[in-house]
Design an enzyme around this catalytic site. Sequence first.
Site, PDB file in Angstrom:
ATOM      1  N   TRP A  32      13.613   1.181  13.182  1.00 37.24           N
ATOM      2  CA  TRP A  32      12.427   0.914  14.009  1.00 37.24           C
ATOM      3  C   TRP A  32      12.871   0.349  15.355  1.00 37.24           C
ATOM      4  CZ3 TRP A  32      11.212   1.924   9.110  1.00 37.24           C
ATOM      5  CH2 TRP A  32       9.919   2.376   8.804  1.00 37.24           C
ATOM      6  N   ASP A  35      12.339  -3.615  16.058  1.00 40.89           N
ATOM      7  CA  ASP A  35      13.199  -4.238  15.051  1.00 40.89           C
ATOM      8  C   ASP A  35      14.662  -4.147  15.495  1.00 40.89           C
ATOM      9  OD1 ASP A  35      10.735  -3.076  13.532  1.00 40.89           O
ATOM     10  OD2 ASP A  35      11.532  -4.595  12.172  1.00 40.89           O
ATOM     11  N   TYR A  80       9.564   6.355   2.180  1.00 39.49           N
ATOM     12  CA  TYR A  80       8.661   5.827   3.212  1.00 39.49           C
ATOM     13  C   TYR A  80       7.722   6.936   3.698  1.00 39.49           C
ATOM     14  CZ  TYR A  80       6.884   3.973   7.602  1.00 39.49           C
ATOM     15  OH  TYR A  80       6.058   3.568   8.614  1.00 39.49           O
ATOM     16  N   ASP A 167      -0.093  -3.612  13.904  1.00 40.28           N
ATOM     17  CA  ASP A 167      -0.974  -2.536  13.450  1.00 40.28           C
ATOM     18  C   ASP A 167      -2.450  -2.904  13.255  1.00 40.28           C
ATOM     19  OD1 ASP A 167       1.652  -1.741  13.226  1.00 40.28           O
ATOM     20  OD2 ASP A 167       1.515  -1.037  11.171  1.00 40.28           O
ATOM     21  N   TYR A 356      -1.058  -9.054   6.783  1.00 42.89           N
ATOM     22  CA  TYR A 356      -0.265  -8.422   7.838  1.00 42.89           C
ATOM     23  C   TYR A 356      -0.475  -9.114   9.191  1.00 42.89           C
ATOM     24  CZ  TYR A 356       2.588  -4.214   8.938  1.00 42.89           C
ATOM     25  OH  TYR A 356       3.580  -3.330   9.281  1.00 42.89           O
ATOM     26  N   TRP A 357      -1.157  -8.506  10.159  1.00 41.51           N
ATOM     27  CA  TRP A 357      -1.263  -9.105  11.493  1.00 41.51           C
ATOM     28  C   TRP A 357      -2.592  -9.817  11.727  1.00 41.51           C
ATOM     29  CZ3 TRP A 357       2.656  -9.911  14.775  1.00 41.51           C
ATOM     30  CH2 TRP A 357       3.850  -9.206  14.556  1.00 41.51           C
ATOM     31  N   GLU A 400       9.023 -11.101   5.658  1.00 45.06           N
ATOM     32  CA  GLU A 400       8.497 -10.335   6.803  1.00 45.06           C
ATOM     33  C   GLU A 400       7.469 -11.191   7.553  1.00 45.06           C
ATOM     34  OE1 GLU A 400       6.572  -6.718   5.593  1.00 45.06           O
ATOM     35  OE2 GLU A 400       6.361  -5.963   7.641  1.00 45.06           O
TER      36      GLU A 400
END
Length: 426
Positions: A32, A35, A80, A167, A356-357, A400
């Site tokens: 990524w 990353d 993935y 995201d 997540y975000w 993460e």
Amino acid sequence: SAHLAGEAQRILRDNDTGRFIKPSPKQYPHQWNWDAALIALGLATFDLERARAEVRTLLEGQWKDGMVPHIVYHDGPSDYFPTPDFWRSERSAAAPSVPTSGLTQPPVLATAVRAIVERDPDQGAALTFLREVYGKLLAWHRWFYAARDPEGSGVVALIHPWESGMDNSTRFTGALARLTPTDVPTFRRRDQQHVAADERPVAGDYERFMYLIGLYRDWRWDPEALFERAPFLIRDAFTTAILHRANEDLLELATSLGEPTEEIAGWLARTRAGYSALWDEAAGLYFDLDLRAGAPVREDTCATFLALYAGLASEAQAARLAEHLRDPDAYAPDARTRFYLPSAAKSSPYFEPRRYWRGPVWLNINWFLVQGLRRYGYAALAERVVNDTLSLVARSGFAEYYDPRDGSPCGARDFSWSAALVLELL
Ligand code: DGY
């Protein structure tokens, strides 16, 4: 802290495929974009040669028009999803020979390259490396202004939430809700095999992510068509701040090579002027501009603090942001949350502390925040963020992201940029 550093280095070694470092062992088995840049920054604390290699392999994915894509699939498909073929990037004449996604991601790379170059005791070798990659970095930044800000506003727009790396951020909720997905490509999510579903984007968001990819691959990833027709188009304060800071770094790198600097200086001036239009004086926050709605996105997220990282805030604006950081209803630790920095304000109706975000703490955001607070002289607040970051890792490992209420780990484990950025902060 010697123990944490050893653990962090071990994670980077374990996630190393030999060609690139996976963001995490299972959840993200490809390379990524941001990353790789953050990983290279951490590698530069102990292995400059490996850091340079990470930059080189990411740039193998660069498109002929300059875009550096958000995922590079060096080793073919895995478990993935999206799989390499899903993007149909070969429909664009600009696509490289290695399979990649058709989107980009926040351009941290020039900032990492500057650290790699400046930390090298062998400046001859450092400049040889810089000469190799400099033109590619310049081409990417030029692409950003041409493809994602053709109107010259100074603020770059995103065509997909994945381009921000954040995201399902609460600031995209309104824009996503306005979309009506039709002719969505057939897909099967695989992001919930290794991570609990309630820590990942909800089905409605994910379906819209796929809907947008379906449209864009039909338009052959043509930047002009995308800017003209994308139903999701947001001038993003976050990505623009990262780009601006990367332009400051690129300008330094240009100077050390004796390359011309006018073009980069022009971008810096344009963004400095355009960025101030994102400031909302009543709220004391920077808001994105949704070009399709024709209105600011009045959502309070961690993205607002990136103006500090980029040096785009005035002293007065910085003081407002620092004050906001100390507000327990917004971001400051209190009985409800114990760690900096939740990714969305606690006051948001969309705040979800594990999803997540939409609330969790992310270490890249903490790292950006620490740089920004130090830049403006908020040393005590910066130290508080550093301490929170290290205590999250000491208690929950290199996750993460983390639940800001109790610091428990969320998402993937043994996460490479969490390891890399702890090395940076120690
Ligand atoms: C994912 O698969 O959820 C990633 O965030 C896309 O980049």
